[in-house]
Design an enzyme around this catalytic site. Structure first.
Site, PDB file in Angstrom:
ATOM      1  CG  ASP A  97      -2.098   0.917   1.087  1.00 22.83           C
ATOM      2  OD1 ASP A  97      -2.354   1.399  -0.030  1.00 22.83           O
ATOM      3  OD2 ASP A  97      -2.766   1.179   2.111  1.00 22.83           O
ATOM      4  CG  ASN A 107      -7.946  -2.270  -4.745  1.00 22.83           C
ATOM      5  OD1 ASN A 107      -7.003  -3.026  -4.513  1.00 22.83           O
ATOM      6  ND2 ASN A 107      -8.223  -1.253  -3.921  1.00 22.83           N
TER       7      ASN A 107
HETATM    8  C1  IPE Z   1      -5.333  -2.689   0.189  1.00 28.98           C
HETATM    9  O1  IPE Z   1      -5.053  -1.361  -0.054  1.00 28.98           O
HETATM   10  C2  IPE Z   1      -5.300  -3.455  -1.083  1.00 28.98           C
HETATM   11  C3  IPE Z   1      -4.004  -3.575  -1.726  1.00 28.98           C
HETATM   12  C4  IPE Z   1      -2.865  -3.098  -1.302  1.00 28.98           C
HETATM   13  C5  IPE Z   1      -4.002  -4.307  -2.949  1.00 28.98           C
HETATM   14  P1  IPE Z   1      -6.231  -0.288  -0.245  1.00 28.98           P
HETATM   15  O2  IPE Z   1      -5.543   0.997  -0.513  1.00 28.98           O
HETATM   16  O3  IPE Z   1      -7.178  -0.765  -1.252  1.00 28.98           O
HETATM   17  O4  IPE Z   1      -6.926  -0.303   1.178  1.00 28.98           O
HETATM   18  P2  IPE Z   1      -7.815   0.778   1.928  1.00 28.98           P
HETATM   19  O5  IPE Z   1      -8.854   1.247   0.958  1.00 28.98           O
HETATM   20  O6  IPE Z   1      -6.917   1.893   2.336  1.00 28.98           O
HETATM   21  O7  IPE Z   1      -8.372   0.053   3.112  1.00 28.98           O
HETATM   22  C1  IPE Z   2      -1.634   0.229  -3.317  1.00 29.75           C
HETATM   23  O1  IPE Z   2      -1.452   1.588  -3.366  1.00 29.75           O
HETATM   24  C2  IPE Z   2      -1.915  -0.368  -4.669  1.00 29.75           C
HETATM   25  C3  IPE Z   2      -3.276  -0.878  -4.839  1.00 29.75           C
HETATM   26  C4  IPE Z   2      -4.210  -0.913  -3.943  1.00 29.75           C
HETATM   27  C5  IPE Z   2      -3.596  -1.382  -6.154  1.00 29.75           C
HETATM   28  P1  IPE Z   2      -2.666   2.598  -3.347  1.00 29.75           P
HETATM   29  O2  IPE Z   2      -3.046   2.898  -4.762  1.00 29.75           O
HETATM   30  O3  IPE Z   2      -3.752   2.115  -2.482  1.00 29.75           O
HETATM   31  O4  IPE Z   2      -1.965   3.875  -2.713  1.00 29.75           O
HETATM   32  P2  IPE Z   2      -2.606   4.911  -1.700  1.00 29.75           P
HETATM   33  O5  IPE Z   2      -3.169   4.121  -0.554  1.00 29.75           O
HETATM   34  O6  IPE Z   2      -3.648   5.646  -2.442  1.00 29.75           O
HETATM   35  O7  IPE Z   2      -1.458   5.771  -1.288  1.00 29.75           O
HETATM   36 MG    MG Z   3      -4.159   2.346  -0.508  1.00 28.92          MG
END
Ligand code: IPE
Ligand code: IPE
Ligand code: MG
Length: 250
Positions: A26, A74
């Site tokens: 993340d 997602n």
């Molecule tokens: C969790 O991250 C999923 C992945 C890293 C693939 P998210 O960014 O989707 O999680 P939330 O929305 O902050 O809980």
């Molecule tokens: C994790 O990074 C990747 C996926 C969930 C696909 P994020 O895209 O959630 O990054 P933040 O949380 O917005 O920084």
């Molecule tokens: Mg995230």
């Protein structure tokens, strides 16, 4: 072999390396935002981190590495971002395949893979077929993965087995249940790492994390290094995992 230098300062006990590590990758978006870059650049940078972390897990002798790459939630993201992530997956599998294969990595996946675009599915299936007999780290990319969905699907499969007369309801136990999970009855994650400052599982490995150790950090995934991984392992090695019992000193 792990050299003294690579291990310096972290007091890693190489005889007690976690068999299974799960990582919630993340913070890609925030990494990009901090640099005034589009979110897609954060995802690209995150892929670079995967390369170094898989290499390190292989070097340390980690047997299973589950990387949470795309959750069942997602899909709520803008279509352009979802499309970019799916294309990035295909590009990743194509460009990294050779190195991963040479390093003996098994490229596998968990999640509802059928719902991914055909090109992703094909690339994943072909990568798995070509690497399934490798002997290095078994990498699972968690794609369209949700812990709740995994449990529900496992129940469906078990119920189908009951209907088919293969399973008696009373024979379904905590351990026989694991066979119905996406990856089957592999060791549960000893360590779950979540960078980016969030303190939640976001639907990752809900069944398997019953006794996992958690390691959270403010570092965004694109900035996560092999040294951070070693630090996470070293920190967890200092913890007393009791699994509900009492420790050896009583
Ligand atoms: C969790 O991250 C999923 C992945 C890293 C693939 P998210 O960014 O989707 O999680 P939330 O929305 O902050 O809980
Ligand atoms: C994790 O990074 C990747 C996926 C969930 C696909 P994020 O895209 O959630 O990054 P933040 O949380 O917005 O920084
Ligand atoms: Mg995230």
């Amino acid at each position: 072999m792990v050299s003294e230098a690579a291990n310096a300062g972290q007091e890693l006990d190489l005889s007690r390396i976690p068999a299974h590590i799960g990582i919630i990758m993340d913070g890609n978006g925030r990494w990009a935002k901090a640099r005034n870059l589009p979110r897609s650049m954060g995802h690209k940078a995150g892929v670079e981190t995967i390369r170094s972390i898989v290499r390190e897990c292989n070097r340390l002798g980690v047997k299973y590495l589950t990387l949470y790459a795309f959750s069942t939630e997602n899909w709520k993201r803008p279509e352009a971002e979802v499309g970019f992530l799916m294309d990035l997956l295909v590009r990743y599998l194509r460009s990294e395949f050779q190195e991963l294969h040479e390093n003996n990595v098994i490229i596998d996946s968990i999640g509802d893979i059928e719902a991914l675009p055909a090109k992703c599915r094909q690339e994943l299936e072909s990568a798995y077929e070509r690497t399934r007999s490798n002997t290095g780290v078994h990498m699972y990319l968690a794609l369209n993965y949700g812990g709740q969905r995994e449990i529900v699907k496992a129940v469906q499969k078990a119920m189908a087995d009951v209907q088919a007369g293969i399973l008696k309801p009373e024979d379904l136990t905590e351990s026989t249940f694991s066979r119905y999970l996406y990856a089957g009855a592999i060791p549960e994650p000893d360590l779950i790492i979540r960078p980016s400052g969030e303190l939640r599982l976001s639907n990752f490995m809900l069944y398997q994390s019953a006794y996992s150790e958690f390691w959270f950090s403010q570092i965004n995934w694109p900035d996560f290094t092999p040294a951070d991984l070693r630090q996470a392992i070293a920190d967890c090695q200092k913890r007393d995992r009791r699994f509900g019992g009492v420790n050896s000193e009583g």
